[in-house]
Design an enzyme around this catalytic site. Structure first.
Site, PDB file in Angstrom:
ATOM      1  N   GLU A   1     -10.203   2.783   3.350  1.00  0.00           N
ATOM      2  CA  GLU A   1      -9.796   3.881   2.468  1.00  0.00           C
ATOM      3  C   GLU A   1     -10.986   4.450   1.689  1.00  0.00           C
ATOM      4  O   GLU A   1     -11.149   5.670   1.603  1.00  0.00           O
ATOM      5  CB  GLU A   1      -8.728   3.367   1.503  1.00  0.00           C
ATOM      6  CG  GLU A   1      -8.248   4.349   0.464  1.00  0.00           C
ATOM      7  CD  GLU A   1      -7.326   3.680  -0.543  1.00  0.00           C
ATOM      8  OE1 GLU A   1      -7.507   3.897  -1.756  1.00  0.00           O
ATOM      9  OE2 GLU A   1      -6.424   2.919  -0.115  1.00  0.00           O
TER      10      GLU A   1
ATOM     11  N   SER B   1       0.844  -1.199   0.000  1.00  0.00           N
ATOM     12  CA  SER B   1       0.000   0.000   0.000  1.00  0.00           C
ATOM     13  C   SER B   1       0.872   1.239   0.000  1.00  0.00           C
ATOM     14  O   SER B   1       1.927   1.271   0.625  1.00  0.00           O
ATOM     15  CB  SER B   1      -0.928   0.018   1.209  1.00  0.00           C
ATOM     16  OG  SER B   1      -1.741   1.177   1.180  1.00  0.00           O
TER      17      SER B   1
ATOM     18  N   HIS C   1      -8.010  -2.734   4.519  1.00  0.00           N
ATOM     19  CA  HIS C   1      -7.376  -1.406   4.429  1.00  0.00           C
ATOM     20  C   HIS C   1      -8.035  -0.587   3.326  1.00  0.00           C
ATOM     21  O   HIS C   1      -8.380   0.591   3.520  1.00  0.00           O
ATOM     22  CB  HIS C   1      -5.877  -1.570   4.150  1.00  0.00           C
ATOM     23  CG  HIS C   1      -5.190  -0.329   3.659  1.00  0.00           C
ATOM     24  ND1 HIS C   1      -5.328   0.156   2.366  1.00  0.00           N
ATOM     25  CD2 HIS C   1      -4.351   0.537   4.277  1.00  0.00           C
ATOM     26  CE1 HIS C   1      -4.626   1.255   2.217  1.00  0.00           C
ATOM     27  NE2 HIS C   1      -4.009   1.509   3.358  1.00  0.00           N
ATOM     28  N   ASN C   2      -8.231  -1.186   2.164  1.00  0.00           N
ATOM     29  CA  ASN C   2      -8.819  -0.466   1.048  1.00  0.00           C
ATOM     30  C   ASN C   2     -10.291  -0.146   1.290  1.00  0.00           C
ATOM     31  O   ASN C   2     -10.788   0.888   0.832  1.00  0.00           O
ATOM     32  CB  ASN C   2      -8.655  -1.268  -0.244  1.00  0.00           C
ATOM     33  CG  ASN C   2      -7.246  -1.191  -0.801  1.00  0.00           C
ATOM     34  OD1 ASN C   2      -6.308  -0.868  -0.082  1.00  0.00           O
ATOM     35  ND2 ASN C   2      -7.086  -1.491  -2.071  1.00  0.00           N
TER      36      ASN C   2
ATOM     37  N   LYS D   1      -4.962  -6.116   3.530  1.00  0.00           N
ATOM     38  CA  LYS D   1      -4.904  -5.032   2.534  1.00  0.00           C
ATOM     39  C   LYS D   1      -6.302  -4.748   1.986  1.00  0.00           C
ATOM     40  O   LYS D   1      -6.658  -3.592   1.739  1.00  0.00           O
ATOM     41  CB  LYS D   1      -3.963  -5.438   1.394  1.00  0.00           C
ATOM     42  CG  LYS D   1      -3.985  -4.506   0.167  1.00  0.00           C
ATOM     43  CD  LYS D   1      -3.456  -3.120   0.472  1.00  0.00           C
ATOM     44  CE  LYS D   1      -3.638  -2.153  -0.701  1.00  0.00           C
ATOM     45  NZ  LYS D   1      -3.037  -2.578  -1.951  1.00  0.00           N
TER      46      LYS D   1
END
Length: 497
Positions: A207, A135, A203-204, A200
């Site tokens: 985001e 990332s 995480h996105n 991840k």
């Protein structure tokens, strides 16, 4: 021939940046790409580094056999290729070219986490498959990304010095430092195959929601307070000096204060309001639904992008339904901005709570044993959602690793109690002034649902029992006991099911 410690297959934006980062830190790198343009660009940018004494050497491989021959054993090969079948195809080609069972192949792409699990089984005994989710975008990959590694533990021990060298660093206070300064590396081994790409993915998802929340704050200031883009950017710059400090807030402030080089108008005003997406936020929302974990703000952020794509429909509807603004008079700008600041903080914190709740549920289901404090730490720099309060999140999980929900950490309880009145006022104003704030509204609803000892699911379960005989549990009996009411009878009778 030069001996390389690692090879990079795929020299596009991310692969080239990672390769240059490795060279910066003294590692010899072999590069390969089927695109001659990518090869030429990577070689041109690598040459000045290779000429320096303290940097690594770079060589372009003619083919995969040449690439394998250039590496010191056990060979380490990182893939920066599009997610999906191409990953499997490249690995098969590497095996055919002479890769051995002790060699390490690392998928650094945006792969679906279940694909990583499947690949570990598929290639077992043929090589050591490993994955590292990256990332930080192009700049992060070049000067210090956040690296979420998972898979073969021995493979991690071998690549750990390289990954920790190129990763973003933070100081003792959890603040980002320069790429060549000493500090704690934002790279960590998270668990078995799939764990890194799953983290991840979440995480996105966070985001997506974080970006949407910032956009909603901008939209309210523009519509309800009639503030210019430049003025909003200045407010964001000010907010970025405090508890809202984050990479996304920083770049939003810069964007809003940038003029379009063609027209001179505020740049944001010449950008078409139709948002794209690559699917990772959608994956997170779908997975949350599949797991039965409430992550409504992440899902709402995905829906907001979908609604933005309906530009022609929205144009028609905007002419059909006139603005229904409040008749209560002008807003107190100073007060409203203070309330909106608190609303943004509370909403962002709630999004992280939803993300970590999803990580917790999947970690238990997959028996990964995820370390949430460690995850928060490696997100403090390098990645897109890096923010100052990730240190507070790490501290919360260090204090109580078994924390049921992030919002219940004492420090965050104090913040929510102090700031939630401004949150509620902001959502009320958005409704009164007809300004859409779907993510911020869903975050408040999530919070109110979380803090409610009793929810209307009692009526819902009675409805299900009425039309489908789905049964119900009683508040005055053990929850494991199930009952059904004979709704068709005049005299209702309860039976045990």
């Amino acid at each position: 021939m030069m001996d390389s410690q690692i090879a990079m297959i795929g020299l596009g934006v991310m692969g080239k940046s990672l390769a240059l980062n490795l060279l910066d830190h003294g590692f010899n790198v072999t590069g390969y790409d089927i695109s001659q343009q990518n090869c030429t660009r990577a070689a041109d940018e690598a040459q000045p580094l290779s000429e320096q004494m303290d940097k690594g050497q770079f060589v372009l491989a003619r083919d995969l056999t040449h690439l394998i021959e250039s590496l010191v054993p056990p060979r380490v090969i990182a893939l920066s290729v599009p997610a999906g079948p191409i990953v499997d195809s490249v690995i098969e080609d590497l095996i055919s070219a002479g890769l051995s069972r002790d060699d390490i192949v690392i998928d650094t792409g945006n792969s679906l986490w279940t694909d990583s699990e499947a690949r570990e089984h598929r290639f077992a005994g043929k090589l050591r498959f490993f994955s590292t989710a990256v990332s930080g975008g192009e700049v992060g990959a070049r000067f210090g990304p956040s690296l979420m590694a998972s898979g073969d533990k021995e493979a991690w021990n071998y690549v750990k010095p390289m990954w920790q060298a190129i990763a973003a660093k933070v100081d003792v206070n959890g603040l980002p430092v320069g790429p060549f300064e000493s500090g704690e590396a934002c790279a960590a081994y998270l668990g078995p195959a799939g764990a890194g790409h799953y983290v991840k993915m979440v995480h996105n998802g966070i985001e997506y929601a974080d970006m949407q929340l910032i956009c909603e704050a901008y939209y309210f200031m523009s519509c309800a307070l009639n503030m210019s883009a430049n003025e909003i950017g200045q407010i964001f710059s000010h907010w970025n000096q405090g508890v809202l400090n984050s990479y996304l807030m920083e770049i939003s402030a810069e964007i809003l204060q940038t003029a379009d080089p063609v027209t001179g108008r505020p740049f944001v005003e010449v950008v078409l309001d139709k948002a794209g997406q690559k699917g990772t936020g959608l994956w997170t929302a779908v997975n949350a639904l599949q797991q039965g974990v409430p992550a409504p703000t992440i899902a709402q952020a995905v829906f907001a992008r979908a609604q933005s794509s309906q530009k022609s429909l929205r144009t028609v509807a905007s002419k059909t339904f006139s603005a229904q603004l409040s008749s209560q008079g002008a807003l107190d700008k100073k007060q409203v901005l203070s309330e909106l600041h608190d609303a943004l903080y509370c909403s962002k914190l709630t999004v992280y709570a939803q993300g970590f709740d999803l990580l917790n549920a999947t970690s238990k289901k997959e028996d990964w044993g995820l370390d949430f404090a460690n995850i928060a730490k490696i997100w403090r720099a390098g990645c897109i959602i890096r923010a100052i309060f990730l240190q507070d999140i790490a501290d919360a999980y260090l204090t109580n690793p078994a924390l049921d929900n992030l919002l219940l950490a004492p420090g965050f309880v104090e913040q929510l109690l102090a700031r939630s009145p401004g949150w509620r006022a902001s959502i009320a104003n958005s409704a009164l002034y007809g300004v859409a704030m779907p993510a911020m509204s869903s975050a408040l609803s999530y919070f109110d649902g979380l803090r409610s000892d009793i929810l209307p699911a009692n009526l819902l379960q009675a409805q299900r029992d009425y039309f489908g005989a789905h049964s119900y549990a009683r508040v005055d009996e053990d929850e494991s006991l199930r009952y059904h009411l004979s709704w068709s009878c005049k005299t209702k009778q309860q039976i045990i099911v």
